[in-house]
Design an enzyme around this catalytic site. Sequence first.
Site, PDB file in Angstrom:
ATOM      1  N   GLU A  46      -9.295 -22.751  17.874  1.00  0.00           N
ATOM      2  CA  GLU A  46     -10.094 -21.729  17.198  1.00  0.00           C
ATOM      3  C   GLU A  46      -9.479 -21.373  15.848  1.00  0.00           C
ATOM      4  OE1 GLU A  46     -11.220 -18.313  19.507  1.00  0.00           O
ATOM      5  OE2 GLU A  46     -11.097 -19.375  21.418  1.00  0.00           O
ATOM      6  N   ASP A  68      -6.403 -20.227  21.975  1.00  0.00           N
ATOM      7  CA  ASP A  68      -6.699 -19.304  23.067  1.00  0.00           C
ATOM      8  C   ASP A  68      -6.419 -20.035  24.392  1.00  0.00           C
ATOM      9  OD1 ASP A  68      -7.716 -17.044  24.378  1.00  0.00           O
ATOM     10  OD2 ASP A  68      -9.714 -17.919  24.476  1.00  0.00           O
ATOM     11  N   ARG A  75     -23.991 -25.668  34.268  1.00  0.00           N
ATOM     12  CA  ARG A  75     -25.358 -25.273  34.616  1.00  0.00           C
ATOM     13  C   ARG A  75     -26.381 -26.383  34.385  1.00  0.00           C
ATOM     14  NH1 ARG A  75     -23.123 -20.802  32.078  1.00  0.00           N
ATOM     15  NH2 ARG A  75     -23.815 -21.571  30.066  1.00  0.00           N
ATOM     16  N   HIS A 127     -19.495 -26.610  21.667  1.00  0.00           N
ATOM     17  CA  HIS A 127     -18.662 -26.158  22.792  1.00  0.00           C
ATOM     18  C   HIS A 127     -19.517 -25.474  23.857  1.00  0.00           C
ATOM     19  CE1 HIS A 127     -15.395 -24.288  25.051  1.00  0.00           C
ATOM     20  NE2 HIS A 127     -15.932 -23.106  24.849  1.00  0.00           N
ATOM     21  N   GLU A 159     -13.489 -29.928  27.777  1.00  0.00           N
ATOM     22  CA  GLU A 159     -14.538 -30.792  27.227  1.00  0.00           C
ATOM     23  C   GLU A 159     -14.062 -32.238  27.080  1.00  0.00           C
ATOM     24  OE1 GLU A 159     -16.682 -28.579  23.777  1.00  0.00           O
ATOM     25  OE2 GLU A 159     -14.797 -27.534  24.167  1.00  0.00           O
ATOM     26  N   ASP A 161     -12.451 -12.172  21.214  1.00  0.00           N
ATOM     27  CA  ASP A 161     -12.677 -13.608  21.153  1.00  0.00           C
ATOM     28  C   ASP A 161     -14.176 -13.884  21.268  1.00  0.00           C
ATOM     29  OD1 ASP A 161     -11.655 -16.181  20.859  1.00  0.00           O
ATOM     30  OD2 ASP A 161     -11.801 -16.556  22.999  1.00  0.00           O
ATOM     31  N   LYS A 204      -7.179 -15.597  30.496  1.00  0.00           N
ATOM     32  CA  LYS A 204      -6.939 -15.646  29.053  1.00  0.00           C
ATOM     33  C   LYS A 204      -5.870 -14.636  28.626  1.00  0.00           C
ATOM     34  CE  LYS A 204     -11.047 -17.866  27.903  1.00  0.00           C
ATOM     35  NZ  LYS A 204     -11.259 -18.891  26.872  1.00  0.00           N
ATOM     36  N   GLN A 214     -10.095 -18.783  35.661  1.00  0.00           N
ATOM     37  CA  GLN A 214     -11.331 -18.336  35.013  1.00  0.00           C
ATOM     38  C   GLN A 214     -12.555 -18.568  35.898  1.00  0.00           C
ATOM     39  OE1 GLN A 214     -11.770 -20.028  31.093  1.00  0.00           O
ATOM     40  NE2 GLN A 214     -13.720 -19.000  30.683  1.00  0.00           N
ATOM     41  N   THR A 262     -14.200 -21.571  20.546  1.00  0.00           N
ATOM     42  CA  THR A 262     -13.734 -22.956  20.494  1.00  0.00           C
ATOM     43  C   THR A 262     -14.597 -23.774  19.538  1.00  0.00           C
ATOM     44  OG1 THR A 262     -13.074 -22.732  22.778  1.00  0.00           O
ATOM     45  CG2 THR A 262     -13.156 -24.968  21.893  1.00  0.00           C
ATOM     46  N   GLU A 298      -7.790 -23.766  23.604  1.00  0.00           N
ATOM     47  CA  GLU A 298      -9.049 -23.647  22.866  1.00  0.00           C
ATOM     48  C   GLU A 298      -8.704 -23.629  21.387  1.00  0.00           C
ATOM     49  OE1 GLU A 298     -11.519 -20.435  24.405  1.00  0.00           O
ATOM     50  OE2 GLU A 298     -12.187 -21.763  26.019  1.00  0.00           O
ATOM     51  N   TYR A 357     -14.441 -14.972  36.699  1.00  0.00           N
ATOM     52  CA  TYR A 357     -15.185 -14.530  35.512  1.00  0.00           C
ATOM     53  C   TYR A 357     -16.562 -13.926  35.801  1.00  0.00           C
ATOM     54  CZ  TYR A 357     -18.773 -18.120  34.664  1.00  0.00           C
ATOM     55  OH  TYR A 357     -19.875 -18.908  34.719  1.00  0.00           O
ATOM     56  N   ARG A 362      -8.294 -22.565  33.424  1.00  0.00           N
ATOM     57  CA  ARG A 362      -9.697 -22.810  33.821  1.00  0.00           C
ATOM     58  C   ARG A 362      -9.961 -22.514  35.292  1.00  0.00           C
ATOM     59  NH1 ARG A 362     -11.960 -22.414  29.025  1.00  0.00           N
ATOM     60  NH2 ARG A 362     -11.141 -23.944  27.571  1.00  0.00           N
TER      61      ARG A 362
END
Lengths: 418, 418
Positions: free
Chosen positions: A200, A232, A141, A132, A362, A125, A252, A239, A348, A198, A243, A236
């Site tokens: 895709e 996908d 961030r 995205h 999002e 992936d 995932k 994750q 995504t 997601e 992650y 969250r």
Amino acid sequence: MPLMKSWVVSANTAETPFPLNNLPYGVFSTDVTEPRCGVAIGDMILDMAACEAAGVIVLDDEGAFDLPYWNDVMELGPGVWAKLRARLVELLEERSVLRTQVEPHLVSQADAEMHMPFLVHEFTDFYAGKHHAMNVGTMFRGPENALPPNWLHIPIGYNGRASTVVVSGTEITRPNGQTKAPEADVPSFGPCRRLDIELEMGAIVGTSSRMGQPMSVQEADDMIFGYVLLNDWSARDIQAWEYQPLGPFQAKAFATSISPWIVTKAALEPFRTSTPARERELLPYLKEPEPMLYDIELEVTMAPKDQPATTIARTNYSEMYYSAAQQLAHHASSGCAMTAGDLLGSGTISGPEKSQRGSLLELSWGGKEPLTLDTGETRTFIEDGDTLTLHGAAKGDGYQIGFGICTGTIAPAARSPT
Amino acid sequence: MPLMKSWVVSANTAETPFPLNNLPYGVFSTDVTEPRCGVAIGDMILDMAACEAAGVIVLDDEGAFDLPYWNDVMELGPGVWAKLRARLVELLEERSVLRTQVEPHLVSQADAEMHMPFLVHEFTDFYAGKHHAMNVGTMFRGPENALPPNWLHIPIGYNGRASTVVVSGTEITRPNGQTKAPEADVPSFGPCRRLDIELEMGAIVGTSSRMGQPMSVQEADDMIFGYVLLNDWSARDIQAWEYQPLGPFQAKAFATSISPWIVTKAALEPFRTSTPARERELLPYLKEPEPMLYDIELEVTMAPKDQPATTIARTNYSEMYYSAAQQLAHHASSGCAMTAGDLLGSGTISGPEKSQRGSLLELSWGGKEPLTLDTGETRTFIEDGDTLTLHGAAKGDGYQIGFGICTGTIAPAARSPT
């Protein structure tokens, strides 16, 4: 290119996803046939195994259609793919002299069940949609550091899990997993509370490469057999806790859904488009010699249990920053061997507008801005019983190259074994 | 348990890696046989396909040994694994009455070429050695932030690439890749300059689980077929530039080597040991009901081209913080389907001392402290022509359960296609 007409009259409309221009490849079964290869035309499926048995279609690899996957046909390579498509057009075009030989081998889509169209060898992936990446990066961030420093130079990707790629319509069980609330001292184990999609596209690698054998972007494009819609599914909260430092894993691993029809590169040819202008020049091994992205309109709908669906996002595959060919060339750049049946998720696909975002993360801005559905209900993430559906089609002059749908309904989490 | 004696006399020494206590499973070929299943005993290989053809060994799945992989035998499940081992002991023990029927089916290891012992379905690599995680974390984030917050709670893992897992002895081509020097404005593409090993054990999943079906740690342990040595070759400079935010990709995709003999759980039974005392209590789904790690002595040697080898590290599998059973239970905790032939890398195995570090990254402390080999040459990372070899054995009372070796020699990088 205009609509190509077929003697299968349901294929001759602007609305059908499967005109003669398309001819996507799937695996179907009926009450009387085991899963086998078929080609969609209008509201029918051409039974390829029956066509071969009747001598209407002849392949070098005898019996390759009488299997519950297209991998054996893929491995015959681009020359055979082109010949097969040409033969299908010859058999199904409006004035075909072979109509009477072919017609007995048509099955109504209404009588068929669809299965996985190919054996997924390995699943990779990517994270190659700039809107995205900007959205997610901004949330986590801040806008100044939204894009990681490597992002404009590398189609960022990670290996996913092939064993849980399932066909559209498969029920998706909400995963359990380890999560930790920011204020909690220790993590806990239980059902995911931030279940997401997601949106895709999936590219299917159709031929293999040897270990230690990198390839150019052009060679990579030549290796791609076709495309599907891909969801996908993502947990969250799992994750967020797992992650760092090595990427998503159980968040995932529980499920990835794909649409049942492989739309070939040949069908998409008129819709080729370039990746966007670059802020930073790409290294030579990643430069596209010609347009390798596609103009494919995409839509996501959400329907609570027993309720009508609401469109929650519309976007386009052409929003991607890297094409599947670039991703595949990067994938093999270290010498990584690629195999027929490898599946590459695009990442995504979000557009620049809020209504064009390809994930609930999002769309609800991390759960802070709930969506209101047409039914009046609100959602941040997915609730049990909700059905999420991806739709996709390239729109031509009086016809479309449709992908069918990629749908899944969420079942409650299983009880943990301990 | 003492040495079990066999009529194959070379199996009756304290030095052989393959006494009757071991009986590891591999795939071999000779000048006159295609790759097929075999069992190591002393310096010989028992040709399992020949034994089956002669009626000396009978399996439910006829012909499962006459294949270039053990997957079909694995899928028969733990009951068959136990019966097969009992039969092999019966055939090969010192006083076996069946010796004359078995002896014709022995092949000298010196006359055999070893191949991959199983088809790797999917490959997952973990990061479950605490000393390794502390060392790497200290180098990159300082000693205070060395361990990520999740590390004591989760066996951190990521999906790897199965298509490039190769058997010991396969030449490893130095990968090309994208890297960026800290002072450089833009990245460049070229041969890896910080090529490394990771000393690991690989656990082979022997039975399958359904999607949505998590398992307990005990059930996970029951599913493991056996263990191999595993070298997760790593391109540190490629990894440093690519791994944020989704983990290692091309830095690990070019090659992973494994030893050719699958050492079964049954052979390792006397060497079970517990994972270490916990700083933080594990969640119930990860608790071990009994010891599931093993006391296996490990060693890494390095040999420049045409030079003798130097031991550069010695450590033990018992240094791991999480067992393969815990890793597998975590892997399936989201509902991820596991498949016979899945390979789980333990993560790099380092001990607390400098001489016990399982990677050159740690041994040379990021390249700052070169190693001096016995030949007088120095190394920070691997140079072209170097041979890196992993050795492993569980040491019993007058016998050992050996793994053979896992070795690879580095060839220069290929020219890039562009």
